[in-house]
Design a protein around this motif. Structure first.
Motif, mmCIF file in Angstrom:
data_model
loop_
_atom_site.group_PDB
_atom_site.id
_atom_site.type_symbol
_atom_site.label_atom_id
_atom_site.label_comp_id
_atom_site.label_asym_id
_atom_site.label_seq_id
_atom_site.Cartn_x
_atom_site.Cartn_y
_atom_site.Cartn_z
ATOM 1 N N ILE A 40 91.917 93.009 75.367
ATOM 2 C CA ILE A 40 92.196 92.738 73.960
ATOM 3 C C ILE A 40 93.430 93.546 73.525
ATOM 4 O O ILE A 40 93.758 94.582 74.104
ATOM 5 N N ARG A 41 94.097 93.039 72.474
ATOM 6 C CA ARG A 41 95.303 93.690 71.938
ATOM 7 C C ARG A 41 95.160 93.725 70.422
ATOM 8 O O ARG A 41 94.912 92.701 69.794
ATOM 9 N N ILE A 42 95.308 94.904 69.854
ATOM 10 C CA ILE A 42 95.205 95.082 68.404
ATOM 11 C C ILE A 42 96.568 95.556 67.896
ATOM 12 O O ILE A 42 97.124 96.546 68.388
ATOM 13 N N GLN A 77 91.302 84.908 75.875
ATOM 14 C CA GLN A 77 90.758 84.006 74.858
ATOM 15 C C GLN A 77 91.814 83.553 73.859
ATOM 16 O O GLN A 77 91.723 82.496 73.265
ATOM 17 N N GLY A 78 92.856 84.352 73.651
ATOM 18 C CA GLY A 78 93.919 84.025 72.713
ATOM 19 C C GLY A 78 93.692 84.663 71.365
ATOM 20 O O GLY A 78 93.014 85.694 71.236
ATOM 21 N N PHE A 79 94.253 84.062 70.306
ATOM 22 C CA PHE A 79 94.188 84.612 68.963
ATOM 23 C C PHE A 79 92.755 84.678 68.489
ATOM 24 O O PHE A 79 92.000 83.730 68.635
ATOM 25 N N ILE A 80 92.453 85.841 67.823
ATOM 26 C CA ILE A 80 91.087 86.021 67.343
ATOM 27 C C ILE A 80 91.078 86.075 65.825
ATOM 28 O O ILE A 80 90.377 85.304 65.163
ATOM 29 N N THR A 81 91.855 86.996 65.226
ATOM 30 C CA THR A 81 91.870 87.118 63.773
ATOM 31 C C THR A 81 93.165 87.787 63.349
ATOM 32 O O THR A 81 93.872 88.394 64.149
ATOM 33 N N GLY A 82 93.467 87.679 62.012
ATOM 34 C CA GLY A 82 94.660 88.318 61.478
ATOM 35 C C GLY A 82 95.772 87.328 61.221
ATOM 36 O O GLY A 82 95.528 86.139 60.935
ATOM 37 N N TYR A 83 97.002 87.817 61.324
ATOM 38 C CA TYR A 83 98.193 86.989 61.112
ATOM 39 C C TYR A 83 98.602 86.410 62.451
ATOM 40 O O TYR A 83 99.039 87.125 63.350
ATOM 41 N N GLN A 84 98.466 85.091 62.576
ATOM 42 C CA GLN A 84 98.686 84.457 63.869
ATOM 43 C C GLN A 84 100.153 84.510 64.298
ATOM 44 O O GLN A 84 100.465 84.567 65.481
ATOM 45 N N ASP A 85 101.055 84.512 63.320
ATOM 46 C CA ASP A 85 102.480 84.538 63.678
ATOM 47 C C ASP A 85 103.003 85.952 63.942
ATOM 48 O O ASP A 85 104.200 86.165 64.111
ATOM 49 N N VAL A 93 94.482 90.573 65.962
ATOM 50 C CA VAL A 93 93.631 90.886 67.123
ATOM 51 C C VAL A 93 93.642 89.668 68.017
ATOM 52 O O VAL A 93 93.375 88.551 67.565
ATOM 53 N N GLU A 94 93.930 89.861 69.293
ATOM 54 C CA GLU A 94 93.969 88.742 70.239
ATOM 55 C C GLU A 94 93.478 89.211 71.593
ATOM 56 O O GLU A 94 93.437 90.413 71.890
ATOM 57 N N SER A 95 93.094 88.231 72.381
ATOM 58 C CA SER A 95 92.648 88.482 73.742
ATOM 59 C C SER A 95 93.592 87.758 74.682
ATOM 60 O O SER A 95 93.973 86.604 74.426
ATOM 61 N N LEU A 96 93.917 88.445 75.765
ATOM 62 C CA LEU A 96 94.826 87.810 76.710
ATOM 63 C C LEU A 96 94.175 86.608 77.362
ATOM 64 O O LEU A 96 94.864 85.647 77.750
#
Length: 492
Positions: free
Chosen positions: A164-166, A112-120, A107-110
């Motif tokens: 946000i992008r999931i 805010q950036g990375f929020i949670t999960g697998y960052q790569d 889960v990331e925000s355009l």
């Protein structure tokens, strides 16, 4: 020979077996063609089944993936202008139904950036992203092929707005297992159907070819020389074969009948001159042994023998020509020819014979060419018989003109040949009978009685017309009409 002879040499039987072994099998071709067609259809069916099982497995598991993605999306919100997400346990419980698969998410925000999960986890759908539209696609990640669900949407509150992008992914092990299970069962059914179809083709090939075997057995069981038509019920597909065989046997029967007639003709024609020749030879022998021997009488007897030999020679020649003509009428096709060629040659060959009998033979024709479809040898034999017959009967009446005239004329649709003599003529009651075999109107004039019969056969084979007319004031005219050959475009 319709029936295999038991006394046939072994060599012929071996050759027949070898020929049978080398002959192509219609049943084998039928079975191979059927197997190839079924194989192609089965291959296409298996390929379609494989694609369908893949799509069906994706459809089933994509629903679970969509449900989990929507549950995650429902728990995304803004707290103090920052994106916050509380991933529910039920989202992963839904995906946990595929026990062997692993789950990846991000889960990331355009803004805010990375929020949670697998960052790569940097995965993007193949199509241009559309807000609030869930996209499914396959992509490699962490050394495995993963099925991803991807969504992007805006979150808006009173103070701020963010995008946000999931991204939620699941490995394909369960999908592949489900697709393989569906494919395996479907392939088993397709293979079973293919085997049943091939079995039916093998059985059907025997049933389809059974009428041919029936026709073969019907011919083999016949007595030698039995050429009666085949009278068995056959399917429509073999009906034409039966009709063709019957037509062939009818033609063969006709040929055999003609051969028998020819043999009878030969026996009939040769018996009389041979008996006469024997009698004349015995008479010449008796004159030589008689006490009243006279060289003049012996010379006269020898001359009679020579004349009878000439008559016998003419009879043999006529019989041989008749055999050749009969064979050509059965085996040779009509070809384009010039009608004037056999007419001219016949007049040239008979001119000397006519001159010896004191008959003047002339040809009247102004044509340079007369093209028809015909057989040159047969027409020449027809003309020789007509001219010879006219010359033979022209010298009987000393008061009548001793001449034979051959005329060739052209009309719009046909060429007409006339052979005119000034003999005693033919009574109207006998004009049809003169074409019968062995019929002779006068027995005081030398002849065989088969020449005009051969003329009728040649005329009928050429689809021509023959007619007997009276010559004025006395005599007979034979009139034969041959259709003109029409080239393409002649009627335009």
């Amino acid at each position: 020979m319709w029936q295999t002879s038991l006394n046939q040499p072994n060599l012929s039987e071996e050759e027949e077996k070898k020929a049978l072994a080398r002959a192509p099998s219609l049943r084998f071709r039928f079975i191979v063609a059927g197997v190839l067609v079924i194989g192609v259809i089965a291959g296409l069916a298996i390929n379609l089944i494989f694609d369908y099982s893949q799509k069906l497995a994706d459809l089933s598991y994509d629903r679970l993936l969509r449900s989990a993605l929507l549950q995650m999306d429902e728990n995304v919100g803004l707290i103090r202008n920052e994106v916050s997400i509380d991933i529910p346990w039920s989202a992963f419980a839904t995906l946990a139904q595929a026990e062997e698969d692993r789950v990846f998410y991000k889960v990331e925000s355009l803004e805010q950036g990375f929020i949670t999960g697998y960052q790569d986890l940097n995965s993007f759908p193949p199509r241009f992203p559309v807000l609030d539209e869930i996209q499914f696609y396959n992509q490699a990640y962490s050394g495995e092929m993963v099925r991803f669900a991807w969504v992007q949407r805006n979150i808006i509150d009173a103070e701020t707005a963010q995008t946000i992008r999931i991204i939620l992914g699941q490995t394909r092990l369960s999908r592949e297992a489900m697709a393989a299970s569906i494919t395996r069962k479907a392939v088993e059914v397709v293979v079973l159907i293919a085997l049943v179809a091939i079995t039916l083709i093998i059985i059907g090939s025997h049933l389809v070819l059974r009428p041919l075997h029936r026709i073969g057995r019907a011919l083999e069981d016949r007595a030698v020389g039995d050429l009666t038509p085949i009278d068995i019920n056959t399917p429509k597909e073999t009906h034409h074969l039966k009709v063709a065989i019957n037509h062939f046997m009818a033609r063969l029967q006709t040929n055999l009948a003609q051969l028998e007639n020819y043999t009878a003709d030969a026996a009939h024609q040769l018996r009389t001159p041979l008996a006469s020749l024997k009698a004349l030879a015995e008479n010449a022998r008796d004159i030589g042994n008689s006490d009243h021997y006279s060289p003049e009488k012996q010379r006269q007897a020898l001359e009679n023998i020579v004349k009878q030999c000439d008559t016998l020679n003419q009879t043999v020649t006529l019989l041989l020509n008749q055999a050749v003509v009969s064979h050509r009428l059965q085996t040779h096709r009509l070809a384009l020819m010039d009608l004037l060629v056999p007419v001219t040659e016949s007049c040239r060959e008979q001119a000397l014979v006519a001159l010896r009998q004191g008959v003047h033979l002339s040809l009247e024709c102004d044509l340079k060419e007369s093209l028809i479809l015909g057989d040159r040898f047969s027409i020449q034999q027809m003309m020789q018989n007509l001219i010879e017959n006219a010359v033979r009967y022209s010298g009987q009446d000393s008061a009548a003109p001793k001449e034979v005239i051959v005329q060739v004329m052209a009309f719009d649709l046909f060429y007409r040949i006339k052979v005119i003599d000034h003999g005693d003529g033919i009574p109207d009651s006998e004009k049809e009978r003169v074409f019968e075999r062995f019929y002779r109107g006068r027995y005081d004039v030398a002849g065989s009685g088969v020449g005009l019969s051969m003329v009728r056969d040649i005329v009928n084979h050429h689809s021509a017309r023959v007619k007997i007319l009276n010559t004025v004031p006395k005599g007979t005219t034979f009139q034969v009409d041959f259709a003109k050959h029409r080239f393409d475009g002649d009627d335009q």
